[in-house]
Write an enzyme that holds these catalytic residues in place. Structure first.
Site, PDB file in Angstrom:
ATOM      1  N   CYS A 122       0.856  -1.196   0.000  1.00 24.58           N
ATOM      2  CA  CYS A 122       0.000   0.000   0.000  1.00 24.58           C
ATOM      3  C   CYS A 122       0.886   1.237   0.000  1.00 24.58           C
ATOM      4  O   CYS A 122       1.648   1.455   0.937  1.00 24.58           O
ATOM      5  CB  CYS A 122      -0.931   0.006   1.217  1.00 24.58           C
ATOM      6  N   CYS A 168       0.363   3.508   3.053  1.00 21.47           N
ATOM      7  CA  CYS A 168       1.001   2.959   4.270  1.00 21.47           C
ATOM      8  C   CYS A 168       2.505   3.246   4.228  1.00 21.47           C
ATOM      9  O   CYS A 168       3.120   3.528   5.267  1.00 21.47           O
ATOM     10  CB  CYS A 168       0.750   1.462   4.378  1.00 21.47           C
ATOM     11  N   ASP A 177      -1.104  16.247  -2.978  1.00 22.58           N
ATOM     12  CA  ASP A 177      -1.265  15.288  -4.076  1.00 22.58           C
ATOM     13  C   ASP A 177      -0.164  15.529  -5.111  1.00 22.58           C
ATOM     14  O   ASP A 177       0.160  16.666  -5.440  1.00 22.58           O
ATOM     15  CB  ASP A 177      -2.656  15.445  -4.708  1.00 22.58           C
ATOM     16  N   HIS A 230      -4.434   1.557   8.131  1.00 25.32           N
ATOM     17  CA  HIS A 230      -4.993   1.227   6.823  1.00 25.32           C
ATOM     18  C   HIS A 230      -6.478   0.925   6.925  1.00 25.32           C
ATOM     19  O   HIS A 230      -6.889   0.042   7.676  1.00 25.32           O
ATOM     20  CB  HIS A 230      -4.267   0.023   6.218  1.00 25.32           C
ATOM     21  N   ASN A 288     -13.275   9.328  -3.297  1.00 27.68           N
ATOM     22  CA  ASN A 288     -13.586   8.369  -4.351  1.00 27.68           C
ATOM     23  C   ASN A 288     -13.665   6.989  -3.697  1.00 27.68           C
ATOM     24  O   ASN A 288     -12.754   6.604  -2.945  1.00 27.68           O
ATOM     25  CB  ASN A 288     -12.509   8.400  -5.433  1.00 27.68           C
ATOM     26  N   GLY A 313     -13.516   5.992  -9.447  1.00 28.10           N
ATOM     27  CA  GLY A 313     -12.231   6.677  -9.622  1.00 28.10           C
ATOM     28  C   GLY A 313     -11.216   6.428  -8.534  1.00 28.10           C
ATOM     29  O   GLY A 313     -10.129   7.020  -8.563  1.00 28.10           O
ATOM     30  N   HIS A 363      -6.354   2.870   0.097  1.00 32.56           N
ATOM     31  CA  HIS A 363      -6.154   3.295   1.482  1.00 32.56           C
ATOM     32  C   HIS A 363      -6.919   4.607   1.550  1.00 32.56           C
ATOM     33  O   HIS A 363      -6.556   5.570   0.856  1.00 32.56           O
ATOM     34  CB  HIS A 363      -4.658   3.481   1.770  1.00 32.56           C
ATOM     35  N   HIS A 401      -8.618   8.043   1.588  1.00 28.50           N
ATOM     36  CA  HIS A 401      -8.036   9.379   1.598  1.00 28.50           C
ATOM     37  C   HIS A 401      -9.114  10.368   1.205  1.00 28.50           C
ATOM     38  O   HIS A 401      -9.897  10.108   0.279  1.00 28.50           O
ATOM     39  CB  HIS A 401      -6.837   9.482   0.645  1.00 28.50           C
TER      40      HIS A 401
HETATM   41  P1  AMP Z   1      -7.890   8.299  -5.989  1.00 29.16           P
HETATM   42  O1  AMP Z   1      -7.847   8.195  -7.491  1.00 29.16           O
HETATM   43  O2  AMP Z   1      -9.111   8.980  -5.447  1.00 29.16           O
HETATM   44  O3  AMP Z   1      -7.626   6.956  -5.345  1.00 29.16           O
HETATM   45  O4  AMP Z   1      -6.708   9.276  -5.601  1.00 29.16           O
HETATM   46  C1  AMP Z   1      -5.394   8.862  -5.473  1.00 29.16           C
HETATM   47  C2  AMP Z   1      -4.572  10.118  -5.500  1.00 29.16           C
HETATM   48  O5  AMP Z   1      -3.309   9.819  -4.940  1.00 29.16           O
HETATM   49  C3  AMP Z   1      -4.311  10.669  -6.913  1.00 29.16           C
HETATM   50  O6  AMP Z   1      -4.830  11.986  -6.992  1.00 29.16           O
HETATM   51  C4  AMP Z   1      -2.790  10.615  -7.043  1.00 29.16           C
HETATM   52  O7  AMP Z   1      -2.291  11.726  -7.739  1.00 29.16           O
HETATM   53  C5  AMP Z   1      -2.348  10.592  -5.592  1.00 29.16           C
HETATM   54  N1  AMP Z   1      -1.071   9.936  -5.329  1.00 29.16           N
HETATM   55  C6  AMP Z   1      -0.715   8.665  -5.637  1.00 29.16           C
HETATM   56  N2  AMP Z   1       0.528   8.393  -5.194  1.00 29.16           N
HETATM   57  C7  AMP Z   1       0.963   9.516  -4.559  1.00 29.16           C
HETATM   58  C8  AMP Z   1       2.169   9.864  -3.887  1.00 29.16           C
HETATM   59  N3  AMP Z   1       3.195   9.003  -3.754  1.00 29.16           N
HETATM   60  N4  AMP Z   1       2.270  11.113  -3.373  1.00 29.16           N
HETATM   61  C9  AMP Z   1       1.257  11.997  -3.501  1.00 29.16           C
HETATM   62  N5  AMP Z   1       0.088  11.723  -4.109  1.00 29.16           N
HETATM   63  C10 AMP Z   1      -0.064  10.498  -4.642  1.00 29.16           C
END
Ligand code: AMP
Length: 120
Positions: free
Chosen positions: A13, A16, A39, A55, A93, A99, A104, A106
């Site tokens: 993850c 995590c 992000d 988690h 989401n 989407g 995990h 957020h």
């Molecule tokens: P979701 O599509 O709602 O699951 O959002 C996941 C979000 O995590 C996306 O907007 C990605 O740009 C962001 N994301 C994924 N990996 C990282 C990371 N290592 N650091 C910062 N943001 C991330």
């Protein structure tokens, strides 16, 4: 603080891994329950993800801990006040069809400008 032991860590993850401090993130808030970081692909002038340290797959699971969900929400509001004008859009989401790409939970906090209707 980022390296506290987490018994609720899931294998493979990415969030995590960020919580554990093993890969970098631009953190804007952390406490004993949640962390928040920018992000990597921002969709608004302020685009921050607020993540519980433990988690949980999605907001449905998080809702089983209402106090943690409420805390996460109040952290989101504080971030919008600290980094923007206090107004914000909060998005969970939930499920791949909606989407969700990181499983995990957020909260996306979007702020810092006029957000178009339907825009993430
Ligand atoms: P979701 O599509 O709602 O699951 O959002 C996941 C979000 O995590 C996306 O907007 C990605 O740009 C962001 N994301 C994924 N990996 C990282 C990371 N290592 N650091 C910062 N943001 C991330």
């Amino acid at each position: 603080m980022g390296n506290t032991v987490n018994d609720h860590r899931a294998p493979d993850c990415v969030f995590c891994t960020i919580v554990a401090g093993e890969i970098p993130a631009d953190r804007v808030h952390e406490d004993d329950q949640v962390i928040a970081f920018r992000d990597q692909n921002p969709k608004a002038p302020v685009h921050v993800l607020v993540v519980p340290r433990e988690h949980r797959r999605d907001v449905r699971e998080l809702a089983e801990q209402p106090e943690l969900l409420a805390h996460l929400t109040s952290v989101a509001a504080r971030i919008a006040s600290d980094l923007a004008d206090g107004d914000f859009r909060l998005i969970f989401n939930t499920g791949a069809t909606a989407g969700q790409s990181v499983f995990h939970v957020h909260a996306h906090v979007l702020a810092g400008g006029t957000l178009a209707e339907g825009e993430m």
